[in-house]
Write an enzyme that holds these catalytic residues in place. Sequence first.
Site: not given
Ligand code: FAD
Length: 276
Positions: A7, A9, A257
């Site tokens: 894929s 991006e 990806h």
């Molecule tokens: P989460 O999974 O919520 O994790 C964030 C942090 O919180 C981690 O340190 C995790 O260990 C911790 N955590 C999770 N759940 C809990 C809990 N219940 N209690 C305590 N700690 C917790 N960003 C954008 O803004 N737009 C995009 O389009 C975008 N695309 C991305 C695509 C990919 C493939 C990747 C890998 C990253 C992308 N990002 C994007 C970046 C991403 O949004 C950031 O890395 C962000 O800081 C974390 O997102 P996440 O969904 O992994 O968060």
Amino acid sequence: MTKQLFSFEFFPPQTPEGIEKLANTRKQLAVLKPEFFSVTFGAGGSTQDRTLETIRQIKAEGHNAAPHVSCVGSSRANIRAMLTTYKDMGIKRIVALRGDLPSGMASIGEFQYANELVSFIRAQAGEHFHIEVAAYPEVHPQAKSAHDDIVNFKRKVSAGADSAITQYFYNADGYFRFVDACRKLGITTPIVPGIMPIVRFAQLARFSDACGAEIPRWMRKTLESYGDDTESVQAFGLDVVTQLCERLLAGGAPGLHFYTLNHAAPALEIWKRLGL
Ligand code: FAD
């Protein structure tokens, strides 16, 4: 052997030139018949309309389009409306993320972590969407520990994520160790490596500092030594990233990806060298 999935991006372009350039990039990459094209989403909704428009264009060209949806700074009503729009457009895959709160934005909104977004998507749309989430072989910068980060990743899978795409990295061993640790914790979903081709060193260094992806010292030192010689930077980048991809695929990675930054050439060249 299960089919490996590939894929690409993109980010949603801002200018007419950017839109045209991306259309051209898509045309070149579509020849490779990827599983899907995904489009990033600025946290807090900053690119909402442009992401939607880019997704619309990809869909209109007949390709599978996967919008990223990040929940930080958003309300349930806003995410619900977005899901409805995407469902009505026939979108089947979403990359569900927390995102990072833009500086100056005070409220985190109604979702704190990505697992809450995954649960919300499942509650709203059942099994309609294939949900991708993010995973971090080199540990998310805000995680308390490597183990905690995997436990948090597992929470997203338990909430309904179907597969994961990793943050980019240049150390294949770190990826394999991460996948092993996930399997030991009972996470069985595919974990597709995110691949960042190297185009410009300063830009890569900036991204890597922000997202916690490590550029190994030997790579950093070599890239630094090229200075403004972008040809050498790119030639070195192609060698290193192709070798990385080879190792990942040979070691059982379920696909790749590519973070294209809207450029076709590096991904095309890596693809050719891999003989895919
Ligand atoms: P989460 O999974 O919520 O994790 C964030 C942090 O919180 C981690 O340190 C995790 O260990 C911790 N955590 C999770 N759940 C809990 C809990 N219940 N209690 C305590 N700690 C917790 N960003 C954008 O803004 N737009 C995009 O389009 C975008 N695309 C991305 C695509 C990919 C493939 C990747 C890998 C990253 C992308 N990002 C994007 C970046 C991403 O949004 C950031 O890395 C962000 O800081 C974390 O997102 P996440 O969904 O992994 O968060």
